[in-house]
Design a protein around this motif. Structure first.
Motif, PDB file in Angstrom:
ATOM      1  N   CYS A  49       0.851  -1.186   0.000  1.00  0.00           N
ATOM      2  CA  CYS A  49       0.000   0.000   0.000  1.00  0.00           C
ATOM      3  C   CYS A  49       0.893   1.243   0.000  1.00  0.00           C
ATOM      4  CB  CYS A  49      -0.894   0.010   1.235  1.00  0.00           C
ATOM      5  SG  CYS A  49      -1.850  -1.494   1.455  1.00  0.00           S
ATOM      6  N   PHE A  50       0.839   1.992  -1.091  1.00  0.00           N
ATOM      7  CA  PHE A  50       1.583   3.244  -1.219  1.00  0.00           C
ATOM      8  C   PHE A  50       0.570   4.370  -1.189  1.00  0.00           C
ATOM      9  CE2 PHE A  50       4.056   0.025  -3.403  1.00  0.00           C
ATOM     10  CZ  PHE A  50       5.334   0.248  -2.928  1.00  0.00           C
ATOM     11  N   PHE A  51       0.784   5.350  -0.331  1.00  0.00           N
ATOM     12  CA  PHE A  51      -0.204   6.420  -0.245  1.00  0.00           C
ATOM     13  C   PHE A  51       0.416   7.734   0.178  1.00  0.00           C
ATOM     14  CE2 PHE A  51      -0.112   4.167   3.728  1.00  0.00           C
ATOM     15  CZ  PHE A  51      -0.321   5.097   4.720  1.00  0.00           C
ATOM     16  N   ARG A  52      -0.362   8.790  -0.054  1.00  0.00           N
ATOM     17  CA  ARG A  52       0.000  10.150   0.345  1.00  0.00           C
ATOM     18  C   ARG A  52      -1.206  10.756   1.048  1.00  0.00           C
ATOM     19  NH1 ARG A  52       4.590  12.532  -2.094  1.00  0.00           N
ATOM     20  NH2 ARG A  52       4.279  13.861  -0.300  1.00  0.00           N
ATOM     21  N   MET A  53      -0.911  11.570   2.046  1.00  0.00           N
ATOM     22  CA  MET A  53      -1.959  12.328   2.723  1.00  0.00           C
ATOM     23  C   MET A  53      -2.057  13.695   2.040  1.00  0.00           C
ATOM     24  SD  MET A  53      -3.010  10.160   4.942  1.00  0.00           S
ATOM     25  CE  MET A  53      -3.992  11.097   6.134  1.00  0.00           C
ATOM     26  N   ALA A  54      -3.057  14.471   2.417  1.00  0.00           N
ATOM     27  CA  ALA A  54      -3.306  15.764   1.779  1.00  0.00           C
ATOM     28  C   ALA A  54      -2.212  16.795   2.067  1.00  0.00           C
ATOM     29  CB  ALA A  54      -4.666  16.307   2.197  1.00  0.00           C
ATOM     30  N   SER A  55      -1.482  16.641   3.177  1.00  0.00           N
ATOM     31  CA  SER A  55      -0.427  17.610   3.501  1.00  0.00           C
ATOM     32  C   SER A  55       0.752  16.903   4.166  1.00  0.00           C
ATOM     33  CB  SER A  55      -0.958  18.703   4.435  1.00  0.00           C
ATOM     34  OG  SER A  55      -1.180  18.167   5.728  1.00  0.00           O
ATOM     35  N   ALA A  56       1.880  17.567   4.138  1.00  0.00           N
ATOM     36  CA  ALA A  56       3.082  17.036   4.784  1.00  0.00           C
ATOM     37  C   ALA A  56       2.885  16.897   6.292  1.00  0.00           C
ATOM     38  CB  ALA A  56       4.283  17.941   4.489  1.00  0.00           C
ATOM     39  N   GLU A  57       2.122  17.812   6.873  1.00  0.00           N
ATOM     40  CA  GLU A  57       1.851  17.755   8.314  1.00  0.00           C
ATOM     41  C   GLU A  57       1.040  16.511   8.665  1.00  0.00           C
ATOM     42  OE1 GLU A  57       1.087  20.564   6.448  1.00  0.00           O
ATOM     43  OE2 GLU A  57       2.904  21.643   7.000  1.00  0.00           O
ATOM     44  N   GLU A  58       0.026  16.221   7.846  1.00  0.00           N
ATOM     45  CA  GLU A  58      -0.778  15.025   8.067  1.00  0.00           C
ATOM     46  C   GLU A  58       0.073  13.762   7.933  1.00  0.00           C
ATOM     47  OE1 GLU A  58      -5.001  16.857   6.407  1.00  0.00           O
ATOM     48  OE2 GLU A  58      -3.985  15.301   5.249  1.00  0.00           O
ATOM     49  N   GLU A  59       0.958  13.757   6.953  1.00  0.00           N
ATOM     50  CA  GLU A  59       1.837  12.603   6.764  1.00  0.00           C
ATOM     51  C   GLU A  59       2.747  12.415   7.969  1.00  0.00           C
ATOM     52  OE1 GLU A  59       3.876  12.877   3.010  1.00  0.00           O
ATOM     53  OE2 GLU A  59       2.035  12.451   1.894  1.00  0.00           O
ATOM     54  N   GLN A  60       3.288  13.501   8.492  1.00  0.00           N
ATOM     55  CA  GLN A  60       4.167  13.408   9.653  1.00  0.00           C
ATOM     56  C   GLN A  60       3.415  12.897  10.881  1.00  0.00           C
ATOM     57  OE1 GLN A  60       7.547  13.808   9.475  1.00  0.00           O
ATOM     58  NE2 GLN A  60       7.398  12.845  11.476  1.00  0.00           N
ATOM     59  N   GLN A  61       2.197  13.385  11.083  1.00  0.00           N
ATOM     60  CA  GLN A  61       1.392  12.916  12.211  1.00  0.00           C
ATOM     61  C   GLN A  61       1.065  11.434  12.074  1.00  0.00           C
ATOM     62  OE1 GLN A  61      -2.018  15.504  12.308  1.00  0.00           O
ATOM     63  NE2 GLN A  61      -0.853  17.231  13.145  1.00  0.00           N
ATOM     64  N   LEU A  62       0.736  10.992  10.852  1.00  0.00           N
ATOM     65  CA  LEU A  62       0.429   9.585  10.616  1.00  0.00           C
ATOM     66  C   LEU A  62       1.671   8.725  10.857  1.00  0.00           C
ATOM     67  CD1 LEU A  62      -1.827   8.031   8.052  1.00  0.00           C
ATOM     68  CD2 LEU A  62       0.490   7.197   8.149  1.00  0.00           C
ATOM     69  N   MET A  63       2.812   9.177  10.378  1.00  0.00           N
ATOM     70  CA  MET A  63       4.060   8.433  10.578  1.00  0.00           C
ATOM     71  C   MET A  63       4.360   8.289  12.069  1.00  0.00           C
ATOM     72  SD  MET A  63       6.303  10.046   7.444  1.00  0.00           S
ATOM     73  CE  MET A  63       7.844   9.281   7.919  1.00  0.00           C
ATOM     74  N   SER A  64       4.195   9.366  12.809  1.00  0.00           N
ATOM     75  CA  SER A  64       4.443   9.322  14.248  1.00  0.00           C
ATOM     76  C   SER A  64       3.405   8.484  14.977  1.00  0.00           C
ATOM     77  CB  SER A  64       4.436  10.739  14.830  1.00  0.00           C
ATOM     78  OG  SER A  64       5.480  11.498  14.285  1.00  0.00           O
ATOM     79  N   GLY A  65       2.149   8.635  14.598  1.00  0.00           N
ATOM     80  CA  GLY A  65       1.064   7.960  15.298  1.00  0.00           C
ATOM     81  C   GLY A  65       0.966   6.474  15.022  1.00  0.00           C
ATOM     82  N   LEU A  66       1.271   6.061  13.781  1.00  0.00           N
ATOM     83  CA  LEU A  66       1.100   4.658  13.411  1.00  0.00           C
ATOM     84  C   LEU A  66       2.411   3.921  13.149  1.00  0.00           C
ATOM     85  CD1 LEU A  66      -1.984   4.853  11.002  1.00  0.00           C
ATOM     86  CD2 LEU A  66      -1.941   4.344  13.451  1.00  0.00           C
ATOM     87  N   GLY A  67       3.514   4.655  13.126  1.00  0.00           N
ATOM     88  CA  GLY A  67       4.796   4.012  12.851  1.00  0.00           C
ATOM     89  C   GLY A  67       4.990   3.649  11.387  1.00  0.00           C
TER      90      GLY A  67
END
Length: 96
Positions: A49-67
């Protein structure tokens, strides 16, 4: 794998996986792009599964929150699939 991402392991097909991944990621924002590729490794059926979030901030939060990690600019999750019938076998090819 993170407990929330463990939910992905129980998806019976790629459509369910797409829906569940969107739902898991929605608490961090909006999924802007999602590509799911079936794969097979050492006899194990997987989905990349390759994906992008709507913003870099959202991506960073997802990376931190879900690993979740980044690969080639996209976020990536590898899911071990449990085939539930002929439709999944057709996607991955026969084991014969």
């Amino acid at each position: 794998m993170n407990n929330e991402l463990d939910k992905l392991q129980h998806c019976p097909d790629l459509a369910s996986l797409r829906f569940t991944l969107h739902r898991v990621c929605s608490r961090f924002g909006s999924v802007a792009q999602l590509k799911i590729l079936p794969a097979s490794c050492a006899g194990k059926q997987q989905a990349l599964c390759f994906f992008r979030m709507a913003s870099a901030e959202e991506e960073q939060q997802l990376m931190s929150g879900l690993g979740v990690r980044r690969f080639g600019g996209e976020l990536v999750v590898v899911v071990d699939m449990k085939p539930s019938g002929p439709a999944m076998a057709d996607l991955f090819g026969s084991a014969a």
